[in-house]
Design a protein around this motif. Structure first.
Motif, mmCIF file in Angstrom:
data_model
loop_
_atom_site.group_PDB
_atom_site.id
_atom_site.type_symbol
_atom_site.label_atom_id
_atom_site.label_comp_id
_atom_site.label_asym_id
_atom_site.label_seq_id
_atom_site.Cartn_x
_atom_site.Cartn_y
_atom_site.Cartn_z
ATOM 1 N N ARG A 83 2.487 -32.142 -9.769
ATOM 2 C CA ARG A 83 2.378 -30.684 -9.784
ATOM 3 C C ARG A 83 0.922 -30.273 -9.994
ATOM 4 O O ARG A 83 0.159 -30.962 -10.652
ATOM 5 C CB ARG A 83 3.252 -30.105 -10.903
ATOM 6 N N GLY A 116 6.230 -29.259 -7.552
ATOM 7 C CA GLY A 116 6.272 -27.877 -8.021
ATOM 8 C C GLY A 116 6.517 -26.879 -6.907
ATOM 9 O O GLY A 116 6.577 -25.667 -7.159
ATOM 10 N N ALA A 119 9.091 -23.754 -6.470
ATOM 11 C CA ALA A 119 8.803 -22.387 -6.932
ATOM 12 C C ALA A 119 8.575 -21.427 -5.772
ATOM 13 O O ALA A 119 8.702 -20.209 -5.933
ATOM 14 C CB ALA A 119 7.582 -22.389 -7.846
ATOM 15 N N TYR A 120 8.246 -21.971 -4.591
ATOM 16 C CA TYR A 120 7.972 -21.137 -3.418
ATOM 17 C C TYR A 120 9.157 -21.049 -2.465
ATOM 18 O O TYR A 120 9.018 -20.527 -1.355
ATOM 19 C CB TYR A 120 6.754 -21.688 -2.664
ATOM 20 N N THR A 181 15.336 -29.174 -6.376
ATOM 21 C CA THR A 181 14.804 -28.112 -7.231
ATOM 22 C C THR A 181 15.032 -28.486 -8.690
ATOM 23 O O THR A 181 15.854 -29.364 -8.993
ATOM 24 C CB THR A 181 15.465 -26.759 -6.893
ATOM 25 N N ASP A 184 11.098 -29.870 -12.774
ATOM 26 C CA ASP A 184 10.326 -29.651 -13.997
ATOM 27 C C ASP A 184 11.118 -30.096 -15.222
ATOM 28 O O ASP A 184 10.547 -30.640 -16.177
ATOM 29 C CB ASP A 184 9.921 -28.176 -14.122
#
Length: 226
Positions: A83, A116, A119-120, A181, A184
């Motif tokens: 990330r 990461g 997130a988009y 997804t 994290d």
């Protein structure tokens, strides 16, 4: 304490797909009020949402989804935390070095690439994700990895017809999971020293190039390598 994490995006009408893939449509085919039962009608491509690629996806002579051993789709996992990379950054063997040290403790583990980029999801930025170089893909094979998952649209640059990382991994009978997804949370668990198992079982589609999955992770006890 053991806990479960859902690593899948929801399958909904109009969701993002790889450029050129079939649009996803989900609607009601039957209703309790009129038909006695609720049944959904689904229209989608085999690469829709969180899914796995079989080797057949990139070469018609390579194994299809149902020809792969079930152990390709589940097992202990090691997360490579990359990330913070800029859009379009290549993921090189050097960036995988911390994960490779953990893979030496768990040969044959599933490798999760946390870019990461989830997130988009649903934005144009999602198309510009970091990507795995073929050299990095070969480094993973050398570490006995045969299943790689990523929280991005592809392990290769989106729109690149060469699909070099796909060909390296799939050429060795590997499996690729895309559009994960929530990595994290897996990163946090690994950093705290907990063991991680991942489950990526696809639909049973004979002769398929891939299929959607309900990707999940099980966080267990202390792994002993924090």
């Amino acid at each position: 304490m053991e806990s479960w994490l859902d690593l899948s995006v929801p399958l909904v009408t109009g969701m993002p797909v790889y450029p050129g893939d079939p649009r996803v449509e989900v609607d009601r085919a039957l209703r309790v009020a009129t038909d006695g039962v609720n049944v959904l009608r689904l229209h989608m491509g085999s690469q829709s949402g969180t899914h796995v690629d079989a080797p057949y996806h990139v070469n018609s002579a390579w194994p299809a989804l149902d020809a792969l051993p079930l152990e390709r789709f589940a097992g202990p996992a090691v997360l490579a935390d990359v990330r913070g990379l800029a859009a379009g950054t290549p993921i090189t063997p050097a960036l995988l070095a911390p994960a490779l040290s953990l893979l030496r403790l768990q040969p044959g583990a599933i490798l999760l690439l946390a870019t990461g980029w989830s997130a988009y999801w649903g934005t144009d930025q999602y198309l510009g994700h970091p990507w795995l170089t073929p050299e990095a893909a070969q480094t993973l094979l050398n570490a006995s990895v045969r299943t790689v998952g990523v929280d991005a649209l592809s392990v290769d640059p989106t729109g690149d017809p060469d699909l070099a990382a796909h060909r390296v991994l799939c050429g060795a009978g590997g499996v690729i999971a895309e559009n994960l997804t929530g990595l994290d949370r897996v990163a946090a668990a690994q950093a705290a020293g907990y063991s991680v198992e991942v489950f990526l079982f696809p639909l049973h589609l004979p002769g398929a190039d891939g299929a959607p999955v309900r990707a999940t992770a099980r966080i267990g006890g202390r792994a002993g390598y924090a």
